[in-house]
Write an enzyme that holds these catalytic residues in place. Structure first.
Site: not given
Ligand code: GDG
Length: 427
Positions: A169, A381
């Site tokens: 990821h 990212d």
């Molecule tokens: C890794 C990789 C890759 C955020 N705040 C809340 C919440 N979220 C959810 C968002 C989103 C997720 O968390 C964050 O996703 P990201 O992709 O921005 O980042 P990582 O957690 O670092 O994910 C990344 C990902 O894996 C998938 O392959 O894209 O690059 O680092 O979905 O909505 N969800 C809830 N409450 C919150 O306060 N329920």
């Protein structure tokens, strides 16, 4: 890949839900982060087993809560217990103090403690054992992310002969960075026990193949875009690019609901109908949160006419709080927020609204819908799902997402399913 005849055995460090003990009784909550969102539809609509750590609460009562979560689904959870020491050395240590910073091109943040490596091997072996027990020859074992890179090898050692795939990821670094890892050869060779390896972007796939050429020259690689095939000893591994996405329709429909529309209007009204800029991130130094806050401060200094008219809502989800780098980051972010608010706040206007907590999906979608601009300023990212979720929530197609050009080398590949939002019209 052939159509699945058997079941899907998904393996990740954490289950998509977590059991926490509140007031003496175990409660279920959704795991925060991109992996849980990206695989959301899998555990709800697939037939199989999800293997992972179920959270700090490990007791018959907690297991009962976990099993209840999948009642009525053709999916079950198989928790893998981890001791406090393992969480510290495998999860916080090897995964998040070595691999995470290294793979995001930040080697100076790494803590190459040899004890972490010992525990990383032990825990990967335990996950492999759990998967080998759960899977039969027809099942597909699908392993996720940098916590479990050795599992493919241990699966084969546990005589699991079925198909096994692995998806990363996060980014995969270029050879000059990857070579700083003392256990580089063992990790690359272990990854070649999977039948299929998936990366988010072509850049990550090319980096992986370049690392192999330098570190495991005995592996033979042939390129047949969009795949590479790697042969080593009697094994053959396909390596592909599979940019991950979200359940676009689900986010879009939720954002279009009357409930979210009313909540978004109410929220804007309460903020005095200011121009709303939004940031949503896990508290992580790769997401560029201090850099974003400093940019906002420059904006308010250079363009005084924007004061009173623009508000930044910064949502930060608590993450990896036991790791020193993350504790420091929180202090830095909170100091910046208070400095900027101290410098600019006037009666009737606070420039930054800061939330450091977990939100519900409904709250998150409400903020996506209410905002005029989303800032995604990652320094590096894997994909970044917040950008895609914000686009999906633009029911009126009026929002703008500002994305850092540091996030990917090949930007054209980042929006395979989500069309970018058009224009901006709100005053
Ligand atoms: C890794 C990789 C890759 C955020 N705040 C809340 C919440 N979220 C959810 C968002 C989103 C997720 O968390 C964050 O996703 P990201 O992709 O921005 O980042 P990582 O957690 O670092 O994910 C990344 C990902 O894996 C998938 O392959 O894209 O690059 O680092 O979905 O909505 N969800 C809830 N409450 C919150 O306060 N329920």
């Amino acid at each position: 890949m052939k159509v699945l005849e058997g079941r899907l055995i998904t393996v990740s460090n954490r289950l998509p839900v977590e059991v926490k003990t509140r007031g003496g009784s175990p409660r279920l909550s959704r795991s925060a982060g991109g992996l849980a969102t990206a695989l959301d539809s899998i555990w709800r609509y697939s037939h199989g087993v999800w293997i992972g750590w179920g959270g700090a609460a490990d007791s018959p009562a907690a297991n009962g809560v976990l099993q209840k979560a999948t009642r009525g689904h053709s999916y079950s959870f198989k928790p893998v217990p981890l001791s406090r020491d393992e969480i510290s050395k495998f999860y916080s240590g090897f995964a998040n103090e070595i691999i995470w910073p290294l793979f995001h091109d930040m080697p100076s943040r790494c803590n190459f403690d040899p004890e972490y490596w010992e525990v990383y091997q032990r825990v990967n072996r335990r996950f492999a054992q759990a998967a080998a027990e759960a899977a039969n020859g027809k099942d597909l074992v699908w392993v996720h992310d940098y916590h479990l890179m050795l599992m493919g090898r241990y699966l084969r050692e546990a005589s699991s002969s079925g198909r096994a795939g692995f998806f990363l990821h996060i980014p995969f670094p270029a050879p000059d960075i990857f070579e700083k890892l003392p256990w580089r050869k063992q990790i690359l060779r272990a990854l070649l026990h999977y039948d299929l390896l998936g990366f988010q972007t072509d850049r990550d796939r090319y980096n992986f193949v370049s690392c192999l050429e330098r570190i495991v020259p005995e592996a033979i690689s042939t390129r047949d875009d969009p795949f590479n095939t790697i042969e080593l000893e009697d094994r053959r591994t396909r390596v592909g690019t599979f940019p991950i996405s979200i359940g676009f329709e689900e986010f879009a429909n939720h954002a279009a609901s009357r409930e979210v529309e009313l909540a978004a209007n109410q929220f804007r009204h309460e903020l005095g109908n200011k121009f709303l800029v939004l940031g949503v991130d896990r508290m992580d130094y790769t997401k560029g949160i201090p850099e974003r806050l400093k940019a906002f401060r420059i904006l308010l200094r250079r363009f005084p006419e924007l004061r009173h008219r623009v508000t930044l809502l910064q949502v930060v989800v608590p993450s990896r709080e036991e790791i020193p780098n993350y504790k420091e980051l929180r202090r830095e972010v909170e100091l910046l927020v208070s400095q900027i608010n101290g410098e600019f706040t006037e009666s009737g206007w606070v420039p930054i609204h800061y939330m450091h907590r977990n939100l519900t999906r409904r709250q998150l979608v409400t903020y996506y819908r209410a905002a005029d601009i989303a800032l995604v300023t990652s320094l590096k990212d894997g994909m970044n799902l917040v950008a895609k979720e914000f686009c999906a929530a633009q029911v009126d197609e009026t929002g703008v997402v500002v994305i850092s050009d540091l996030r990917h080398a090949r930007r054209g590949k980042t929006f395979p399913h989500a069309p970018p939002a058009r224009g901006y019209s709100r005053q």
